[in-house]
Enzyme design. Structure first.
Site, PDB file in Angstrom:
ATOM      1  N   GLY A   1     -17.710   0.404  -0.791  1.00 38.27           N
ATOM      2  CA  GLY A   1     -17.531   0.471  -2.228  1.00 38.27           C
ATOM      3  C   GLY A   1     -16.166   0.606  -3.041  1.00 38.27           C
ATOM      4  N   GLY A   2     -15.549   0.793  -2.322  1.00 34.13           N
ATOM      5  CA  GLY A   2     -14.042   1.115  -2.712  1.00 34.13           C
ATOM      6  C   GLY A   2     -14.021   2.380  -3.459  1.00 34.13           C
TER       7      GLY A   2
ATOM      8  N   PRO B   1     -21.198   4.731  -6.072  1.00 37.92           N
ATOM      9  CG  PRO B   1     -23.232   5.046  -7.085  1.00 37.92           C
ATOM     10  CD  PRO B   1     -22.037   4.263  -7.496  1.00 37.92           C
TER      11      PRO B   1
ATOM     12  CG  PHE C   1     -13.250  -2.306  -2.540  1.00 38.47           C
ATOM     13  CD1 PHE C   1     -12.065  -1.705  -2.006  1.00 38.47           C
ATOM     14  CD2 PHE C   1     -13.185  -3.281  -3.550  1.00 38.47           C
ATOM     15  CE1 PHE C   1     -10.994  -1.719  -3.209  1.00 38.47           C
ATOM     16  CE2 PHE C   1     -12.343  -3.165  -4.576  1.00 38.47           C
ATOM     17  CZ  PHE C   1     -11.061  -2.368  -4.259  1.00 38.47           C
ATOM     18  N   PRO C   2     -15.353  -1.722   2.002  1.00 40.95           N
ATOM     19  CG  PRO C   2     -14.797  -1.072   4.101  1.00 40.95           C
ATOM     20  CD  PRO C   2     -14.216  -1.636   2.952  1.00 40.95           C
TER      21      PRO C   2
ATOM     22  CE1 TYR D   1      -3.319  -2.572   0.011  1.00 44.80           C
ATOM     23  CE2 TYR D   1      -3.881  -2.102   2.238  1.00 44.80           C
ATOM     24  CZ  TYR D   1      -4.101  -2.692   1.231  1.00 44.80           C
ATOM     25  OH  TYR D   1      -5.279  -3.533   1.413  1.00 44.80           O
TER      26      TYR D   1
END
Ligand SMILES: NC(=O)c1ccc[n+]([C@@H]2O[C@H](COP(=O)([O-])OP(=O)(O)OC[C@H]3O[C@@H](n4cnc5c(N)ncnc54)[C@H](OP(=O)(O)O)[C@@H]3O)[C@@H](O)[C@H]2O)c1
Length: 281
Positions: free
Chosen positions: A211-212, A216, A208-209, A60
Site C-alpha cells: 500500500g506504499g 492502512p 506498493f505491495p 531512490y
C-alpha cells in the site's frame, strides 16, 4: 503451496519474495532520511534470509543517502545468484523533485550511472519507467525503449522491463525487444496485462505491495484472516499477492529490520481457499 521461485528471462532463478530498496533512505516521503548504517544492516539481513531480487533505482535516496550506493557498500562482492533490478526514465532536479522524462541520450547516461553506482559491468534488469506519479499515460515509448534495447545489444543490460505502462505501451516495447518484467502500481493491476505476462513467462512486479505506506495495512478482511492465522496484516497481504499468479513477484520496501523479518516470513505462509475467499470478500 505457491511456487517460491521464478525464472526471470529464462536464465535467472529468483525468489518471488524479494526486496524494494526505495525505503532504505526514508520510511515516508516527507519524513527524515535514515542512517546509512541501518540500510546496510537491512540489506545484509535480507540477503541472509534468502532475498536474491532487489529492486532499486538511481533516483531512490534522500540527500546523500542513496539506495544504489548502500547496495554496493552492503553487498559487494555480490553473490552470483543476486539479481539487482534498476529503473531509468524519471529525471530529478537537484532538490530531488521530479523534473521530466529522460531523452534516449539521457537514458544511456542514466544506465552508465547505475553501473558505476552499483559497481557492475552489466545490469541484470533495467525497466524503462514511464510517466509521472499518476497511472499509465498512453504516449509512445518506442524511441526510449529502442535506446535501452541498443544498450542491451551492447551487453550493458541483460534483461529489459517496463514500468507504469498501459497495454499499448507494453505491446510497443515487446515489438522492439524481449520484455522480461512489468512493474505497475498494485492498484493499477490490469488482469489483461497480468494474463499476457503469465502466458509469456514475463514477471509482473506490482509496486506498493503493502500500500506504499500511505494506506492502512489492516483492513477488516485482512485483519480477520491475520487474526485467524496468528500472523500480521503485512504477511497476509504479501502471501495473498504471491497467490494471485505464479508470474507475480513481491518487492516489499522497508528500512526497518523488524519489518524486513516480518515481511520475509510471509514466504512460509500458505493461504487456504477459505482465506483467499475471505480476502476477496
Ligand atoms: N516503478 C515505480 O514507479 C515504483 C514506485 C514506487 C515503488 N517502487 C518499488 O516498489 C517497492 C515497494 O514499494 P514501497 O516501498 O514504496 O511500498 P510498500 O512496500 O507498499 O510499503 C512500504 C511502506 O510500508 C512500511 N512497511 C514495510 N513493511 C511493513 C510491515 N511489516 N509493517 C508495517 N509497515 C511496513 C514501510 O515503512 P518502514 O520502512 O518503516 O518499514 C514503508 O513506509 C519500492 O521499494 C520500490 O523498489 C517502484
Amino acid at each position: 503451496m505457491t511456487t517460491k521461485t521464478f525464472s526471470l528471462g529464462g536464465d535467472l532463478t529468483i525468489n518471488r519474495l524479494g526486496f524494494g530498496a526505495m525505503r532504505l533512505a526514508m520510511s515516508t516521503f516527507d519524513g527524515p532520511s535514515r542512517a546509512p548504517e541501518s540500510g546496510i544492516a537491512v540489506l545484509r539481513r535480507a540477503v541472509e534470509l534468502g532475498v536474491n531480487h532487489i529492486d532499486t533505482a538511481g533516483f531512490y535516496g534522500r540527500g546523500a543517502v542513496r539506495a544504489n550506493e548502500l547496495i554496493r557498500t552492503a553487498l559487494t562482492p555480490y553473490r552470483t545468484d543476486l539479481v539487482i533490478a534498476t529503473k531509468v526514465g524519471p529525471l530529478l532536479a537537484a532538490d530531488g523533485v521530479p523534473s521530466g522524462q529522460a531523452t534516449p541520450d539521457q537514458l544511456r547516461g542514466l544506465v552508465e550511472a547505475d553501473l558505476r553506482a552499483l559497481g557492475l559491468d552489466r545490469l541484470d534488469l533495467v525497466y524503462l519507467r514511464v510517466g509521472g506519479m499518476t497511472g499509465p499515460g498512453g504516449e509512445s515509448i518506442a524511441e526510449r525503449f529502442e535506446a535501452l534495447a541498443e544498450l542491451r545489444a551492447r551487453g550493458l543490460i541483460r534483461h529489459l522491463g517496463v514500468s507504469n505502462v498501459d497495454a499499448a505501451q507494453f505491446a510497443e516495447a515487446r515489438a522492439i525487444a524481449p520484455v522480461t518484467a512489468v512493474q505497475n502500481q498494485r492498484t493499477d493491476d490490469d488482469p489483461g496485462l497480468l494474463g499476457e505476462c503469465e502466458e509469456a513467462g514475463i514477471a509482473y512486479v506490482p509496486y506498493f505491495p503493502l500500500g506504499g505506506g500511505g494506506r492502512p495495512l489492516d483492513t477488516e478482511r485482512v485483519g480477520k484472516v491475520a487474526a485467524r492465522l496468528g500472523v500480521t496484516a503485512a504477511q497476509v497481504r504479501l502471501a495473498a499477492l504471491l497467490a494471485t499468479s505464479p508470474a507475480v513477484l513481491a518487492i516489499p520496501g522497508t528500512g526497518a529490520l523488524d519489518h524486513l523479518e516480518e515481511n520475509l516470513a510471509a514466504n512460509d505462509l500458505g493461504l487456504s481457499d477459505e482465506d483467499l475467499a475471505d480476502l476477496r470478500g
